[in-house]
Enzyme design. Structure first.
Site, PDB file in Angstrom:
ATOM      1  N   ASN A   6       0.708  -1.157   0.012  1.00 45.79           N
ATOM      2  CA  ASN A   6      -0.060   0.142   0.061  1.00 45.79           C
ATOM      3  C   ASN A   6       0.783   1.391  -0.096  1.00 45.79           C
ATOM      4  OD1 ASN A   6      -1.353   2.157   0.994  1.00 45.79           O
ATOM      5  ND2 ASN A   6      -3.076   1.013   1.667  1.00 45.79           N
ATOM      6  N   ASP A   8      -0.105   4.399  -0.075  1.00 43.69           N
ATOM      7  CA  ASP A   8      -0.789   5.629   0.184  1.00 43.69           C
ATOM      8  C   ASP A   8       0.135   6.958   0.763  1.00 43.69           C
ATOM      9  OD1 ASP A   8      -3.105   4.431  -0.356  1.00 43.69           O
ATOM     10  OD2 ASP A   8      -3.851   4.193   1.402  1.00 43.69           O
ATOM     11  N   HIS A   9       1.171   6.311   1.819  1.00 39.70           N
ATOM     12  CA  HIS A   9       1.517   7.362   2.472  1.00 39.70           C
ATOM     13  C   HIS A   9       2.817   7.982   1.703  1.00 39.70           C
ATOM     14  CE1 HIS A   9      -1.206   6.585   5.578  1.00 39.70           C
ATOM     15  NE2 HIS A   9      -0.653   5.406   5.705  1.00 39.70           N
ATOM     16  N   ARG A  17       2.215  19.070   1.606  1.00 43.27           N
ATOM     17  CA  ARG A  17       2.995  20.448   1.031  1.00 43.27           C
ATOM     18  C   ARG A  17       2.057  20.832  -0.237  1.00 43.27           C
ATOM     19  NH1 ARG A  17       7.913  22.344   2.721  1.00 43.27           N
ATOM     20  NH2 ARG A  17       7.895  22.228   5.010  1.00 43.27           N
ATOM     21  N   HIS A  42      -5.657   3.523  -1.349  1.00 41.30           N
ATOM     22  CA  HIS A  42      -7.039   3.891  -1.054  1.00 41.30           C
ATOM     23  C   HIS A  42      -7.500   5.320  -1.342  1.00 41.30           C
ATOM     24  CE1 HIS A  42      -9.764   4.246   2.979  1.00 41.30           C
ATOM     25  NE2 HIS A  42     -10.338   4.542   1.962  1.00 41.30           N
ATOM     26  N   ARG A  44      -9.770   8.186  -0.841  1.00 40.34           N
ATOM     27  CA  ARG A  44     -10.690   8.396   0.234  1.00 40.34           C
ATOM     28  C   ARG A  44     -11.531   9.414  -0.144  1.00 40.34           C
ATOM     29  NH1 ARG A  44      -8.653   6.427   5.509  1.00 40.34           N
ATOM     30  NH2 ARG A  44     -10.236   7.459   6.380  1.00 40.34           N
ATOM     31  N   ARG A  48      -7.286  12.791   0.697  1.00 42.67           N
ATOM     32  CA  ARG A  48      -5.944  13.290   1.637  1.00 42.67           C
ATOM     33  C   ARG A  48      -4.686  12.807   1.220  1.00 42.67           C
ATOM     34  NH1 ARG A  48      -7.117   9.998   7.323  1.00 42.67           N
ATOM     35  NH2 ARG A  48      -9.413  10.663   7.200  1.00 42.67           N
ATOM     36  N   HIS A  49      -4.756  11.624   0.495  1.00 36.97           N
ATOM     37  CA  HIS A  49      -3.452  11.075  -0.162  1.00 36.97           C
ATOM     38  C   HIS A  49      -3.754  10.869  -1.657  1.00 36.97           C
ATOM     39  CE1 HIS A  49      -5.145   7.335   1.209  1.00 36.97           C
ATOM     40  NE2 HIS A  49      -4.703   7.821   2.366  1.00 36.97           N
ATOM     41  N   GLU A  69      -8.715   0.295  -2.409  1.00 34.50           N
ATOM     42  CA  GLU A  69      -9.550   0.285  -1.806  1.00 34.50           C
ATOM     43  C   GLU A  69     -10.622   1.654  -1.577  1.00 34.50           C
ATOM     44  OE1 GLU A  69      -6.996   0.772   1.850  1.00 34.50           O
ATOM     45  OE2 GLU A  69      -6.191  -1.187   1.540  1.00 34.50           O
ATOM     46  N   THR A  99      -6.721   6.396  10.352  1.00 29.98           N
ATOM     47  CA  THR A  99      -6.830   5.421   9.359  1.00 29.98           C
ATOM     48  C   THR A  99      -7.952   4.453   9.548  1.00 29.98           C
ATOM     49  OG1 THR A  99      -5.388   3.440   8.701  1.00 29.98           O
ATOM     50  CG2 THR A  99      -5.497   3.908  11.076  1.00 29.98           C
ATOM     51  N   THR A 100      -7.988   3.481   8.431  1.00 34.16           N
ATOM     52  CA  THR A 100      -9.421   2.748   8.690  1.00 34.16           C
ATOM     53  C   THR A 100      -9.228   1.897   9.971  1.00 34.16           C
ATOM     54  OG1 THR A 100      -8.920   2.307   6.264  1.00 34.16           O
ATOM     55  CG2 THR A 100     -10.441   1.091   7.231  1.00 34.16           C
ATOM     56  N   GLU A 150     -10.856  -9.367   3.162  1.00 37.27           N
ATOM     57  CA  GLU A 150      -9.682  -8.744   3.641  1.00 37.27           C
ATOM     58  C   GLU A 150      -9.987  -8.782   5.391  1.00 37.27           C
ATOM     59  OE1 GLU A 150      -7.179  -6.308   1.958  1.00 37.27           O
ATOM     60  OE2 GLU A 150      -6.416  -5.483   3.706  1.00 37.27           O
ATOM     61  N   HIS A 186      -3.552  -4.574   7.860  1.00 38.74           N
ATOM     62  CA  HIS A 186      -3.756  -3.501   8.778  1.00 38.74           C
ATOM     63  C   HIS A 186      -3.099  -3.459  10.015  1.00 38.74           C
ATOM     64  CE1 HIS A 186      -5.202   0.132  10.643  1.00 38.74           C
ATOM     65  NE2 HIS A 186      -5.701   0.434   9.585  1.00 38.74           N
ATOM     66  N   GLY A 187      -2.155  -2.570  10.069  1.00 36.23           N
ATOM     67  CA  GLY A 187      -1.212  -2.611  11.239  1.00 36.23           C
ATOM     68  C   GLY A 187       0.097  -3.586  11.344  1.00 36.23           C
ATOM     69  N   GLY A 208       1.305  -1.410   4.265  1.00 39.85           N
ATOM     70  CA  GLY A 208       1.458  -0.001   3.872  1.00 39.85           C
ATOM     71  C   GLY A 208       2.308   0.754   4.780  1.00 39.85           C
ATOM     72  N   HIS A 209       1.973   1.263   5.621  1.00 38.76           N
ATOM     73  CA  HIS A 209       2.631   2.175   6.599  1.00 38.76           C
ATOM     74  C   HIS A 209       3.944   1.818   7.092  1.00 38.76           C
ATOM     75  CE1 HIS A 209       3.346   4.444  10.507  1.00 38.76           C
ATOM     76  NE2 HIS A 209       2.792   5.533   9.816  1.00 38.76           N
TER      77      HIS A 209
HETATM   78  N1  PXP Z   1      -5.805  -3.100   4.292  1.00 39.88           N
HETATM   79  C1  PXP Z   1      -6.794  -2.160   4.183  1.00 39.88           C
HETATM   80  C2  PXP Z   1      -8.172  -2.607   3.806  1.00 39.88           C
HETATM   81  C3  PXP Z   1      -6.637  -1.018   4.538  1.00 39.88           C
HETATM   82  O1  PXP Z   1      -7.291  -0.011   4.721  1.00 39.88           O
HETATM   83  C4  PXP Z   1      -5.003  -0.463   5.049  1.00 39.88           C
HETATM   84  C5  PXP Z   1      -4.935   0.794   5.251  1.00 39.88           C
HETATM   85  O2  PXP Z   1      -5.063   1.698   4.340  1.00 39.88           O
HETATM   86  C6  PXP Z   1      -4.211  -1.539   4.917  1.00 39.88           C
HETATM   87  C7  PXP Z   1      -4.618  -2.820   4.502  1.00 39.88           C
HETATM   88  C8  PXP Z   1      -2.838  -1.158   5.197  1.00 39.88           C
HETATM   89  O3  PXP Z   1      -2.571  -0.684   6.577  1.00 39.88           O
HETATM   90  P1  PXP Z   1      -1.091  -0.326   7.167  1.00 39.88           P
HETATM   91  O4  PXP Z   1      -0.961   0.942   6.282  1.00 39.88           O
HETATM   92  O5  PXP Z   1      -1.320  -0.042   8.693  1.00 39.88           O
HETATM   93  O6  PXP Z   1      -0.119  -1.493   6.825  1.00 39.88           O
END
Ligand code: PXP
Length: 236
Positions: A6, A8-9, A17, A42, A44, A48-49, A69, A99-100, A150, A186-187, A208-209
């Site tokens: 992912n 996004d970040h 910026r 994602h 949104r 935002r990203h 997403e 975050t979600t 998921e 996630h996480g 992602g993160h």
């Molecule tokens: N899966 C889904 C459905 C998510 O919404 C996210 C966060 O956007 C992730 C995975 C990835 O989560 P993380 O950034 O915490 O790894």
């Protein structure tokens, strides 16, 4: 087991910026060079990203598969039906959230979820639904026609206790028995993913993160490769 990265970040830094850099499109290319099996973004409602422009370019250049997403919001669904990424993952969205925060409440949003699944599938897009790892919800996702679920691993990430792993494992076995493809995310990071690798039903992790954070120090290609090596059991 596949790794969906992912990105996004990367776009979060760009939007902080209002610049044109860093470009998530570059990140997608480098993630694939590092061994990503898929690219996840994602889009949104507050943009935002990730923005439309990112999704459109990614649809063209991603060589693996693009997973977008999205909430069940009608406008975004209209856009995705036109763009046709390989996968769409339906997620809940709250404006104020960082975050979600959890899985999609597919009972409360039954009509919207069913409509979104039908529209996306008839456009040839595969649909996964981001849900809590609970058998009852898995069953409903299947009845509504999802191709995959998921599992939200946020609770496990916050509190990595055995009962959380068991909950994900049981829901994964159940989902696979219903012929649903099983994804999780996630996480998750370099130190907490290991117990989940033993759950053989999980076909894809979306991370992602942690990967983007690590890439600040080692670059995206290496950050992805290190995660892939862990998933492949080549690295602790
Ligand atoms: N899966 C889904 C459905 C998510 O919404 C996210 C966060 O956007 C992730 C995975 C990835 O989560 P993380 O950034 O915490 O790894």
């Amino acid at each position: 087991m596949r790794l969906g990265v992912n990105i996004d970040h990367v776009a979060t830094i760009r939007e902080a910026r209002g610049t044109i850099y860093p470009d998530p499109v570059y990140a997608a290319v480098l993630a694939e060079l590092g061994g990503a099996d898929g690219i996840t973004v994602h889009i949104r409602q507050d943009r935002r990203h990730i923005k439309e422009r990112d999704v459109l370019i990614l649809k063209d250049i991603v060589k693996t598969h693009l997973n977008v997403e999205s909430s069940i919001n009608q406008d975004i669904q209209d856009f995705l039906v036109k763009v046709k990424p390989r996968w769409v993952c339906l997620v809940p969205e709250r404006k104020e959230e960082i975050t979600t925060e959890g899985g999609l409440d597919i009972e409360k949003f039954q009509t919207e979820t069913k409509t979104a699944i039908e529209r996306l599938k008839s456009a040839g897009i595969k649909v996964s639904i981001f849900i809590e790892p609970e058998k009852e919800i898995v069953k409903r996702a299947r009845e509504m026609g999802a191709d995959a679920v998921e599992f939200h691993t946020g609770k496990y990430a916050e509190n990595p206790i055995q009962s959380e792993i068991d909950r994900i494992e049981e829901a994964s076995e159940y989902g696979a028995s219903l012929e649903l493809e099983i994804h999780a995310g996630h996480g998750l990071h370099y130190r907490n993913i290991h117990p989940l690798l033993r759950i053989k039903e999980i076909e894809e992790f979306n991370i992602g993160h942690a990967i983007i954070a690590h890439s600040i120090f080692v670059g995206i290609e290496r950050a992805v490769r290190e995660m892939k090596e862990i998933i492949n059991g080549k690295k602790d």
